[in-house]
Each structure stands twice: as C-alpha cells, then as structure tokens.
Design a protein around this motif. Structure first.
Motif, PDB file in Angstrom:
ATOM      1  N   GLU A  37       0.850  -1.187   0.000  1.00 32.97           N
ATOM      2  CA  GLU A  37       0.000   0.000   0.000  1.00 32.97           C
ATOM      3  C   GLU A  37       0.885   1.237   0.000  1.00 32.97           C
ATOM      4  O   GLU A  37       1.659   1.469   0.930  1.00 32.97           O
ATOM      5  N   GLY A  38       0.773   2.019  -1.080  1.00 36.43           N
ATOM      6  CA  GLY A  38       1.528   3.274  -1.146  1.00 36.43           C
ATOM      7  C   GLY A  38       0.603   4.414  -0.780  1.00 36.43           C
ATOM      8  O   GLY A  38       0.463   4.796   0.374  1.00 36.43           O
ATOM      9  N   CYS A  39      -0.080   4.947  -1.785  1.00 33.64           N
ATOM     10  CA  CYS A  39      -0.904   6.142  -1.555  1.00 33.64           C
ATOM     11  C   CYS A  39      -2.306   5.807  -1.066  1.00 33.64           C
ATOM     12  O   CYS A  39      -2.952   6.622  -0.423  1.00 33.64           O
ATOM     13  N   GLY A  40      -2.800   4.618  -1.385  1.00 32.23           N
ATOM     14  CA  GLY A  40      -4.163   4.260  -0.993  1.00 32.23           C
ATOM     15  C   GLY A  40      -5.242   4.989  -1.763  1.00 32.23           C
ATOM     16  O   GLY A  40      -6.414   4.942  -1.391  1.00 32.23           O
ATOM     17  N   GLU A  41      -4.879   5.678  -2.839  1.00 32.40           N
ATOM     18  CA  GLU A  41      -5.918   6.344  -3.632  1.00 32.40           C
ATOM     19  C   GLU A  41      -5.704   6.244  -5.142  1.00 32.40           C
ATOM     20  O   GLU A  41      -6.150   7.090  -5.903  1.00 32.40           O
ATOM     21  N   GLY A  42      -5.018   5.179  -5.538  1.00 27.53           N
ATOM     22  CA  GLY A  42      -4.957   4.900  -6.971  1.00 27.53           C
ATOM     23  C   GLY A  42      -4.000   5.753  -7.771  1.00 27.53           C
ATOM     24  O   GLY A  42      -4.116   5.830  -8.991  1.00 27.53           O
ATOM     25  N   GLU A  43      -3.046   6.378  -7.098  1.00 23.55           N
ATOM     26  CA  GLU A  43      -2.089   7.215  -7.827  1.00 23.55           C
ATOM     27  C   GLU A  43      -0.760   6.509  -8.084  1.00 23.55           C
ATOM     28  O   GLU A  43      -0.068   6.827  -9.042  1.00 23.55           O
ATOM     29  N   CYS A  44      -0.381   5.577  -7.209  1.00 19.96           N
ATOM     30  CA  CYS A  44       1.017   5.111  -7.248  1.00 19.96           C
ATOM     31  C   CYS A  44       1.219   3.719  -7.828  1.00 19.96           C
ATOM     32  O   CYS A  44       2.308   3.383  -8.268  1.00 19.96           O
ATOM     33  N   GLY A  45       0.190   2.874  -7.807  1.00 19.45           N
ATOM     34  CA  GLY A  45       0.307   1.553  -8.425  1.00 19.45           C
ATOM     35  C   GLY A  45       1.062   0.517  -7.608  1.00 19.45           C
ATOM     36  O   GLY A  45       1.267  -0.605  -8.086  1.00 19.45           O
ATOM     37  N   ALA A  46       1.495   0.831  -6.372  1.00 23.19           N
ATOM     38  CA  ALA A  46       2.225  -0.148  -5.567  1.00 23.19           C
ATOM     39  C   ALA A  46       1.349  -1.351  -5.219  1.00 23.19           C
ATOM     40  O   ALA A  46       1.847  -2.443  -4.975  1.00 23.19           O
ATOM     41  N   CYS A  47       0.045  -1.168  -5.213  1.00 21.72           N
ATOM     42  CA  CYS A  47      -0.885  -2.238  -4.831  1.00 21.72           C
ATOM     43  C   CYS A  47      -1.436  -2.973  -6.044  1.00 21.72           C
ATOM     44  O   CYS A  47      -2.430  -3.686  -5.933  1.00 21.72           O
ATOM     45  N   THR A  48      -0.799  -2.785  -7.211  1.00 22.08           N
ATOM     46  CA  THR A  48      -1.308  -3.419  -8.437  1.00 22.08           C
ATOM     47  C   THR A  48      -1.350  -4.938  -8.326  1.00 22.08           C
ATOM     48  O   THR A  48      -0.374  -5.568  -7.900  1.00 22.08           O
ATOM     49  N   VAL A  49      -2.481  -5.505  -8.688  1.00 21.06           N
ATOM     50  CA  VAL A  49      -2.614  -6.962  -8.843  1.00 21.06           C
ATOM     51  C   VAL A  49      -3.355  -7.192 -10.161  1.00 21.06           C
ATOM     52  O   VAL A  49      -3.865  -6.245 -10.760  1.00 21.06           O
ATOM     53  N   LEU A  50      -3.390  -8.437 -10.612  1.00 19.91           N
ATOM     54  CA  LEU A  50      -4.159  -8.743 -11.813  1.00 19.91           C
ATOM     55  C   LEU A  50      -5.534  -9.274 -11.400  1.00 19.91           C
ATOM     56  O   LEU A  50      -5.612 -10.214 -10.614  1.00 19.91           O
ATOM     57  N   PHE A 100       9.893  -1.181  -3.055  1.00 18.26           N
ATOM     58  CA  PHE A 100       8.488  -1.049  -2.650  1.00 18.26           C
ATOM     59  C   PHE A 100       7.544  -1.025  -3.853  1.00 18.26           C
ATOM     60  O   PHE A 100       6.459  -1.600  -3.811  1.00 18.26           O
ATOM     61  N   CYS A 101       7.986  -0.403  -4.936  1.00 18.61           N
ATOM     62  CA  CYS A 101       7.120  -0.287  -6.113  1.00 18.61           C
ATOM     63  C   CYS A 101       7.221  -1.500  -7.022  1.00 18.61           C
ATOM     64  O   CYS A 101       6.417  -1.655  -7.941  1.00 18.61           O
ATOM     65  N   THR A 102       8.250  -2.343  -6.788  1.00 17.43           N
ATOM     66  CA  THR A 102       8.601  -3.383  -7.752  1.00 17.43           C
ATOM     67  C   THR A 102       7.476  -4.394  -8.021  1.00 17.43           C
ATOM     68  O   THR A 102       7.214  -4.707  -9.187  1.00 17.43           O
ATOM     69  N   PRO A 103       6.797  -4.929  -7.000  1.00 14.42           N
ATOM     70  CA  PRO A 103       5.743  -5.902  -7.298  1.00 14.42           C
ATOM     71  C   PRO A 103       4.689  -5.334  -8.250  1.00 14.42           C
ATOM     72  O   PRO A 103       4.257  -6.019  -9.185  1.00 14.42           O
ATOM     73  N   GLY A 104       4.305  -4.088  -8.038  1.00 14.82           N
ATOM     74  CA  GLY A 104       3.307  -3.458  -8.914  1.00 14.82           C
ATOM     75  C   GLY A 104       3.826  -3.320 -10.329  1.00 14.82           C
ATOM     76  O   GLY A 104       3.123  -3.616 -11.305  1.00 14.82           O
ATOM     77  N   PHE A 105       5.079  -2.851 -10.449  1.00  9.15           N
ATOM     78  CA  PHE A 105       5.670  -2.730 -11.780  1.00  9.15           C
ATOM     79  C   PHE A 105       5.707  -4.085 -12.487  1.00  9.15           C
ATOM     80  O   PHE A 105       5.357  -4.198 -13.668  1.00  9.15           O
ATOM     81  N   VAL A 106       6.162  -5.125 -11.769  1.00  6.93           N
ATOM     82  CA  VAL A 106       6.328  -6.436 -12.396  1.00  6.93           C
ATOM     83  C   VAL A 106       4.974  -6.946 -12.915  1.00  6.93           C
ATOM     84  O   VAL A 106       4.886  -7.483 -14.016  1.00  6.93           O
ATOM     85  N   LEU A 107       3.910  -6.730 -12.148  1.00  9.52           N
ATOM     86  CA  LEU A 107       2.601  -7.210 -12.601  1.00  9.52           C
ATOM     87  C   LEU A 107       2.093  -6.400 -13.793  1.00  9.52           C
ATOM     88  O   LEU A 107       1.484  -6.954 -14.711  1.00  9.52           O
ATOM     89  N   SER A 108       2.359  -5.103 -13.809  1.00  8.39           N
ATOM     90  CA  SER A 108       1.984  -4.308 -14.983  1.00  8.39           C
ATOM     91  C   SER A 108       2.738  -4.793 -16.217  1.00  8.39           C
ATOM     92  O   SER A 108       2.178  -4.893 -17.312  1.00  8.39           O
ATOM     93  N   VAL A 109       4.031  -5.108 -16.027  1.00  6.40           N
ATOM     94  CA  VAL A 109       4.843  -5.595 -17.147  1.00  6.40           C
ATOM     95  C   VAL A 109       4.344  -6.970 -17.597  1.00  6.40           C
ATOM     96  O   VAL A 109       4.292  -7.272 -18.797  1.00  6.40           O
ATOM     97  N   TYR A 110       3.958  -7.798 -16.635  1.00  7.31           N
ATOM     98  CA  TYR A 110       3.439  -9.134 -16.962  1.00  7.31           C
ATOM     99  C   TYR A 110       2.239  -9.017 -17.908  1.00  7.31           C
ATOM    100  O   TYR A 110       2.173  -9.687 -18.943  1.00  7.31           O
ATOM    101  N   ALA A 111       1.306  -8.128 -17.581  1.00  3.78           N
ATOM    102  CA  ALA A 111       0.120  -7.954 -18.430  1.00  3.78           C
ATOM    103  C   ALA A 111       0.517  -7.375 -19.788  1.00  3.78           C
ATOM    104  O   ALA A 111      -0.007  -7.774 -20.826  1.00  3.78           O
ATOM    105  N   LEU A 112       1.461  -6.441 -19.788  1.00  2.00           N
ATOM    106  CA  LEU A 112       1.919  -5.847 -21.054  1.00  2.00           C
ATOM    107  C   LEU A 112       2.499  -6.916 -21.976  1.00  2.00           C
ATOM    108  O   LEU A 112       2.109  -7.027 -23.135  1.00  2.00           O
ATOM    109  N   LEU A 113       3.456  -7.699 -21.463  1.00  2.00           N
ATOM    110  CA  LEU A 113       4.177  -8.636 -22.331  1.00  2.00           C
ATOM    111  C   LEU A 113       3.307  -9.828 -22.742  1.00  2.00           C
ATOM    112  O   LEU A 113       3.561 -10.454 -23.765  1.00  2.00           O
ATOM    113  N   ARG A 114       2.290 -10.110 -21.967  1.00  2.00           N
ATOM    114  CA  ARG A 114       1.338 -11.151 -22.374  1.00  2.00           C
ATOM    115  C   ARG A 114       0.549 -10.676 -23.604  1.00  2.00           C
ATOM    116  O   ARG A 114       0.358 -11.414 -24.558  1.00  2.00           O
TER     117      ARG A 114
END
Lengths: 161, 279
Positions: A37-50, A100-114
């Motif tokens: 949990e970063g910002c808790g309001e959808g700005e930072c993407g740290a909580c990104t999941v698929l 801290f941001c890495t899990p969110g980034f990795v999941l965004s990249v996962y969806a991109l490369l798929r």
C-alpha cells in the motif's frame, strides 16, 4: 459477509466487511504482503494486482466486488525458488532500489508482455504510466522490460524448436 | 455500511430507492471520496452484473455505450475508434491502465468533476445520457446533465443506463489537449476539445468544449458562433481566443490559478483552430 475468489490459482474464502478492500484481504487475511500500500488512492500503483488478468489498483477495489474473480499477486509469478523471467530481468537490469514499487511494476509488465510481446518504448511507458517509482527513475525499469521481452521471446523460440 | 450486489435493473431500482443508497461503479473516485470521509453512504449498490448497463453497440443512428462499461473496453473498441474517434483519443490519456480497467464512462460522468475528461468529447458529439428511475426513463443531452461540481440532474433512486452518441458527419477534424502536470493520472488544469469541419477554406461547422475551467465542462458557444462560416485567418483566431477567455469562469485552486487557466484555454482554442486550418 463471505467472499470467495481465487488467488494465484488457489480458491479462498474470506470473511469481510463492506468497507474491506481487496488490498486488505490480500495483506491482512491471506498474508500476501508482496502487494504494497503506497498512496491508498490509486495514484502510485504499488498495490497493483491482476484481476481476471488485468492490472488494477487493489486499494480501489472492494473485496466483495471480486466474488468469483481470479486474482494474481506478485507471489503467483515465481516458479518455486525460480524467479519469473520478468522478475529476473528487474534484478539483472538493476531496476530495483528500495523495492516497494517493484511488485506493482512487475505485474503491470506481466500484463503488457502477455498482450504485446514486443512493445515499443512508447507502449512500455504507456503500460507503466500508473506505477510510480521514487528511487531509481525509470530508465532501468524500461531496460528491464526490454530485457524481459527479449528473454521471453528467446524462450518461446527455444520451446518451439 | 452495506454492500448490495444486484443482477437486474429491477433489483437495481429497488436497492437505489433506499435511504442513503449510493451506486458503486468502478469505484476509482468513489472509494477515494469515502475513505477521505467526503461521502458516507449507508449502502453501496454494485450493478457490475447487470448486463444491460455494459457494452458497446453501434446502430444506424447512434453508438451506445453502457454506463458501466470500463474505459479499457472503450479504448479497445473498433466501433468507438471508427465512430467517435475523439472519445478514444481522450480515453487514451484518462487515468492510467489500472484506472481504465476499473473506471467506467457512467462513473466518470456521474461523479461530475469539472475536470471529467470524458465529458469534453461527449459534449462535442452532442451525446445524450439515458437515465432510469422509478417513474421511467428519460434522455438528457449531456450539456444539460451537469449542474455544478459533483452535482448532476440524477435524482435519488435514478441511475444512468448508458450514453448515446449520434452518428455525425465524417469530415470532422478532431482536437483534444489536456494540460496537466504529467501525461498520466493527471487531473486536468484545463482541457480543450474541438471538432471542426472545413469546406472551401471556411469552417462550416465548429464545435469547441472545455473542461476544468468552469463549474461544469462546457461548450464554448460564443466562440463557435464567431467562427462558424468564417475562413480561419489570424484575425478570426485572435477573436476566438479572446472570446474563449471571456466565456469560461475558472478558479484558483491547488493545480493552477484562474489567470493561467484563462490564458492556456485561449491558447488551446487557437491551437485547435490553427490545427484545423492546417489540415
């Protein structure tokens, strides 16, 4: 109220309130603390999941909204002790600083490369626009995406051969 | 607070009729407002499974977009790209991937932010929203839908079914520009959209709209009137610029000053017309 859904391929049931967010269930009930949990309001993407394969901010989804859905968190990517090629590429490219941001980034990249196995730089930046990194800047993260795309493409060629 | 999942429009009407009920669409604005204490609904009504509120359908006269359709679906739609290309251009720079996967067109409109990105292209296409309540359905031109920041003509118990975009001329020159701190996830400081049709060197039809520079997103009617039928020469564009600055009523806030918003809106209107002239 009860909510039933799948996390990383495993069926789970959780007892939640109307206010409980997907993020809270993942971290507090299922102890999947890779989702941050970063910002808790959808700005930072740290909580990104698929959610059914698509990146979403788990801080902006109520647990009860995901009845029957399929969730993938960062814990769902590695194959036992072997990192997913995208995770390995982040390590090798030096795209991780505080992490801290890495899990969110990795999941965004996962969806991109798929969906887009050979993205242009523009496509990479667009796919990552909802993820903020406050340590490294983005150059090494973009390097990691290019490296992951290259390795995944090579793996596909090998598999086909 | 209660969470109510409904499956049909009849159930939706019944659930929304209760005291303190609030419709939950993508939640990308609503959950932030609730957590900061700005909104305390007694129940959240989730219509995600009501099939009639979701999807994109083109008919001979109009393009229909269900209110609960997420922006990602709108961006991926060939129908939208072909028939309302300016809407696709705007959605591409709305929020970010994560927000577009959850946020919906109906939610963005009903939230009624003066900065609602999707309002600008819908004002230009002269779309109508279909609202349904206990007393039946009504169609409201998008220009009449917004009343004030956070306020629309939606009455208690009423919900938006979808947005209807009439088929319009094929020779529009589209323009959209949003000024913000960064490209993604930015709440606009000012945004201007335009549709211009040029024939024999004259602007036969001009539509301009702006966001974040008045209590509600609005069409710049005085500019449109001044430009219609004119050749877009420098003097006409200078007049358009002056009228645009007059027509809007921006405020100072954390994102920018009213003065800056006036200047930048005038510039964007000039740019829209210059772009049309050069096309």
């Amino acid at each position: 109220m009860k909510v039933r859904f799948a996390v990383n391929g495993r069926a789970v049931t959780a007892e939640v309130d109307a206010e409980t967010r997907l993020l809270d269930v993942l971290r507090e009930d299922l102890h999947l603390t890779g989702t941050k949990e970063g910002c808790g309001e959808g700005e930072c993407g740290a909580c990104t999941v698929l959610l059914d394969g698509r990146p979403v901010n788990s801080c902006l989804v109520l647990a009860l909204q995901i009845e029957g859905a399929d969730i993938v968190t960062i814990e769902g990517l590695a194959d036992g002790p072997r990192l997913h090629p995208i995770q390995q590429a982040f390590v090798d490219a030096g795209a991780v600083q505080c992490g801290f941001c890495t899990p969110g980034f990795v999941l965004s990249v996962y969806a991109l490369l798929r969906d887009c196995p050979a993205p242009s730089d523009e496509e990479i930046l667009m796919a990552l626009e909802g993820n903020l990194c406050r340590c490294t800047g983005y150059a090494k993260i973009v390097d990691a995406v290019r490296l992951a795309a290259k390795r995944l493409a090579e793996a596909r060629v090998q598999e086909a051969a | 607070m209660r969470y109510v999942r409904v499956e049909t429009e009849a159930e939706l009407l019944e659930a929304l009729d209760r005291d303190g009920a609030h419709l939950l669409s993508g939640g990308t604005d609503l959950l932030v407002k609730m957590r900061s204490g700005l909104l305390r609904p007694k129940s959240l009504v989730d219509p995600a499974r009501v099939a009639a509120l979701r999807g994109i359908e083109g008919s001979a006269n109009a393009l229909w977009i269900g209110a609960a359709t997420p922006f990602a679906e709108i961006l991926a739609s060939k129908e939208v790209a072909a028939r309302a290309p300016l809407l696709a251009d705007v959605v591409r720079v709305l929020g970010c991937v994560q927000i577009r996967n959850r946020g919906t067109l109906g939610g963005n409109l009903a939230n009624a932010s003066p900065a609602a990105d999707s309002a600008v292209p819908l004002l230009l296409y002269e779309a109508a929203v279909e609202l349904r309540g206990k007393r039946g359905s009504r169609s409201v031109p998008i220009g009449d839908f917004f009343l004030a920041p956070g306020r629309t003509v939606l009455e208690h118990g009423e919900y938006m079914r979808g947005v209807s975009i009439p088929v319009s001329r094929g020779d529009w020159i589209p323009f959209f520009h949003k000024v913000g701190r960064r490209r993604a996830l930015t709440i606009a400081i000012a945004s201007v959209g335009g549709l211009t049709s040029i024939s024999n060197g004259k602007a036969v039809d001009v539509r301009l709209a702006a966001g974040s520079v008045a209590p509600v997103p609005l069409r710049l009617k005085s500019v449109e009137r001044a430009v219609a039928g004119q050749a877009l020469d420098d003097s006409v564009i200078a007049r358009a610029r002056a009228l645009a600055a007059k027509e809007i009523s921006p405020i100072d806030d954390v994102r920018a000053t009213a003065h800056y918003r006036r200047e930048v809106t005038a510039d964007l209107v000039a740019r829209a017309l210059e772009r049309a002239r050069a096309t």
